[in-house]
Write a protein that holds these residues in place. Sequence first.
Motif, short mmCIF file in Angstrom:
data_model
loop_
_atom_site.label_atom_id
_atom_site.label_comp_id
_atom_site.label_asym_id
_atom_site.label_seq_id
_atom_site.Cartn_x
_atom_site.Cartn_y
_atom_site.Cartn_z
N PRO A 191 22.17 39.49 -17.94
CA PRO A 191 22.23 38.43 -18.95
C PRO A 191 20.91 37.66 -19.01
O PRO A 191 20.22 37.51 -18.00
CB PRO A 191 23.39 37.55 -18.48
CG PRO A 191 23.49 37.80 -17.01
CD PRO A 191 23.09 39.24 -16.80
N VAL A 192 20.59 37.21 -20.18
CA VAL A 192 19.35 36.47 -20.41
C VAL A 192 19.68 35.03 -20.80
O VAL A 192 20.55 34.81 -21.65
CB VAL A 192 18.51 37.15 -21.50
CG1 VAL A 192 17.25 36.34 -21.78
CG2 VAL A 192 18.16 38.58 -21.09
N VAL A 193 19.00 34.06 -20.18
CA VAL A 193 19.23 32.66 -20.50
C VAL A 193 17.91 32.04 -20.97
O VAL A 193 16.84 32.35 -20.44
CB VAL A 193 19.79 31.88 -19.29
CG1 VAL A 193 18.81 31.85 -18.14
CG2 VAL A 193 20.18 30.47 -19.69
N THR A 223 24.45 42.17 -22.53
CA THR A 223 25.22 43.33 -22.99
C THR A 223 26.54 43.45 -22.26
O THR A 223 27.49 44.04 -22.79
CB THR A 223 24.41 44.61 -22.81
OG1 THR A 223 24.03 44.73 -21.42
CG2 THR A 223 23.14 44.57 -23.65
N ASN A 224 26.61 42.90 -21.06
CA ASN A 224 27.86 42.93 -20.28
C ASN A 224 28.54 41.56 -20.30
O ASN A 224 29.28 41.21 -19.40
CB ASN A 224 27.58 43.37 -18.83
CG ASN A 224 28.87 43.73 -18.10
OD1 ASN A 224 29.86 44.12 -18.71
ND2 ASN A 224 28.85 43.58 -16.78
N GLY A 225 28.22 40.79 -21.36
CA GLY A 225 28.84 39.49 -21.50
C GLY A 225 28.26 38.45 -20.56
O GLY A 225 27.39 38.74 -19.72
N VAL A 226 28.71 37.24 -20.69
CA VAL A 226 28.29 36.13 -19.83
C VAL A 226 29.54 35.45 -19.30
O VAL A 226 30.39 35.00 -20.06
CB VAL A 226 27.43 35.11 -20.61
CG1 VAL A 226 27.05 33.93 -19.71
CG2 VAL A 226 26.19 35.78 -21.17
N SER A 227 29.63 35.40 -17.96
CA SER A 227 30.82 34.81 -17.35
C SER A 227 30.60 33.34 -17.00
O SER A 227 31.54 32.55 -17.02
CB SER A 227 31.21 35.58 -16.09
OG SER A 227 30.14 35.55 -15.14
N ARG A 228 29.39 32.99 -16.64
CA ARG A 228 29.09 31.59 -16.36
C ARG A 228 27.58 31.38 -16.41
O ARG A 228 26.80 32.32 -16.28
CB ARG A 228 29.64 31.14 -15.01
CG ARG A 228 28.99 31.79 -13.81
CD ARG A 228 29.43 31.10 -12.54
NE ARG A 228 28.91 31.75 -11.35
CZ ARG A 228 28.81 31.18 -10.15
NH1 ARG A 228 29.19 29.93 -10.00
NH2 ARG A 228 28.34 31.85 -9.11
N THR A 263 25.65 28.87 -26.73
CA THR A 263 25.00 27.72 -26.12
C THR A 263 25.96 27.03 -25.16
O THR A 263 27.03 26.56 -25.55
CB THR A 263 24.53 26.71 -27.18
OG1 THR A 263 23.61 27.37 -28.06
CG2 THR A 263 23.84 25.52 -26.54
N TRP A 264 25.56 27.00 -23.89
CA TRP A 264 26.33 26.35 -22.83
C TRP A 264 25.72 24.97 -22.59
O TRP A 264 24.51 24.79 -22.72
CB TRP A 264 26.28 27.18 -21.54
CG TRP A 264 26.89 28.56 -21.67
CD1 TRP A 264 26.55 29.52 -22.56
CD2 TRP A 264 27.96 29.07 -20.89
NE1 TRP A 264 27.32 30.64 -22.40
CE2 TRP A 264 28.21 30.39 -21.36
CE3 TRP A 264 28.74 28.59 -19.85
CZ2 TRP A 264 29.20 31.20 -20.81
CZ3 TRP A 264 29.72 29.40 -19.28
CH2 TRP A 264 29.95 30.69 -19.77
N ASP A 294 30.51 41.00 -14.46
CA ASP A 294 30.67 41.58 -13.13
C ASP A 294 30.12 40.66 -12.04
O ASP A 294 30.07 41.05 -10.86
CB ASP A 294 29.97 42.94 -13.07
CG ASP A 294 30.60 43.96 -14.01
OD1 ASP A 294 31.83 43.85 -14.23
OD2 ASP A 294 29.86 44.82 -14.52
N GLY A 295 29.64 39.46 -12.44
CA GLY A 295 29.11 38.51 -11.46
C GLY A 295 27.67 38.75 -11.09
O GLY A 295 27.16 38.13 -10.14
#
Length: 660
Positions: free
Chosen positions: A161-163, A197-202, A225-226, A252-253
Amino acid sequence: MRSLAVAASAVMLCAVVPASAAVADDTGAVITFDGISSAAGGDGTVSAGQTITGTTDVTFTVHADPDDEPTAAVVSITGSNMNQGTGTVKQRFDLNPGDCLPSCTLHATLDTTATQQFGGANGVAAPLVSDGATTVHIDVDSPRPRTVMADTAVTVDNGRPVVTLPDLPGADAWTDHKPVGLSADAELALRATATGTNGVSRVRFFSHLRTWPATDLTSPASGATWTTTLDTSAVPAGLYAGDLYVVAYDKDGLAGSPVRADTLVDHGFTITPKLDTVIRPVETSVYVTYAYPSALNKTFPANLIYAYPVSTTVSLDGKAQATTPVGAYTYEGNTNGFVADLGQLPYGAHTLTFDSVDNRGAHGRVDLPVRVVSEVTPTWTDGFEDFVVAGGSRKFAATTSADDGVSRAEHWTLDVDGTTFATGSYPARPSGTWKATTIGVHDVTLTIVSQYGDTTVSSWPVRVVAATTTRLTGPATSTYGSKATFTATVTQTGAKPAAGAKVAFQYKRTGTTAWKTQATVTADSTGKATYTATAKYNGVWRAVTAAKNLTWTSSTSKTLTSGVRAVLTVTKPATTAVHGKPVSYTAHSSPYVQGTGMLFQARQTNGTWATLTRATLSTSGSATTKITFSRKGTWTLRVYRPATAGLVTTYSSTWTVKVG
């Protein structure tokens, strides 16, 4: 030579294949890429920017120079340097003499998903190689020493994931002196955009500093946007660069590459207005200084990337009175302070609020209670009506007033030429009596100090002139028709002759009330003036000295009573007589009034005079009578004219008569 970071250990999975012929020139080693493959697929061919995923195999050939055989080869992939926590995965090949003559083909296996702990106990297992464009890099070393390098572009895509932090300034902020990092005062409002691509869990905020506890951002109801709000009230002020990070985790963490969240904590600053608490309405400007804590107290131009005030608003009782922005009375990044224009302030008690805001939005504020007062104005009521006479005293007095209706003369002092002669305090009004001693112009000064410390000075000139004294001398009695001389002596203060004084000789005839000036005479250098008159009637004389402008005052002498006696004669009086027979005598008077009684007297043996007979003056001014002597002997006679309003008592000369 490019330095390399520490990477996870790599296992050599290739064989060294010696070649049969050596390179015959002195160009050193020549590197060619033979193939790159990974879990992303592909047939192993090398193409610019090809995508690699997970474990990546790299095959390359080294063509050696017999005079410069390679000793080692290192294959590496380094993070993109776009994010924090990146490192390098690499594999090293140690080569022996002859291994690569004329060439050798090497095969390396690199794990692009390798991680390392980043950010301490509060941190994250961050990937060494971040997703994105990078290169496969080969270094071949020889003992000369010489290093031959070869690169091929690849794109790492492990689905991390990219932030991103949309509120961070650009990377040029550091070099262009622009504000660096996010801003926080009592709290930090943090936004992060996270995709994968594998979603964002936190999405997690963390730091290796204890003052910044790790916290998770709140997921959005929609979008990417978090957000979160961090309490920074207890965090010391300062610029936290390279200490704070935000990272996103997939479903997947697995963590993506942390993004540095440079943050400046600005709890504001103290401001100090250079203004007294008691002010005057004409004071239209105030100088405001400020002070940051040491961590943010940077001088120009370093303060531009930290914090500096940009605007000051001055309010009077809650209403904005003046606003000073950058460019009005200061400049961007000014480290000295601000000048704010207050305009004309109303009288009375007020609160001035000084609120400065800096480029980070933090405030410095101070409320200053002030009282706007006016000066106390005096109005002279006594003391300047006319000139002061030397040797005399003069009372000076004044009333006071103030436009603000509150200020008063708390203390006052009266002085002449710097010497105090009266002081007082409220509620006594300014007044005092001064004794004049020195002739000339003097400054009378009233100094007032109000209860607020305002000083008002009012000074006026007063002239002290000399006093004069006029003394008159002259005959007490004169004979009718004779010359009577009167002398006036004029002196001024200090017994100095009043040379040049104008002296009027004034006369008032007995029985009248009006003074009449007979002559005006100028005094000589000794201060004397003389006048000669013809004696005619009884009267009173005085001398009046005129005032001389700016020099001396007028004065009047004491009165001098001057009597006039008549001219009284007996025409050829008989000097012999016969006892018992009358003798005629005629007396003449000048001047005369018809009917005035004339007494003919004889001196007694005891010295007294006895009246023998009386006769009245005729129209010719003569009086005739007959005297009969009562005894023989020598008689002494005279004529006596009693005093009248116009003349004093007059006696004729005596004569003797022998009576037989």
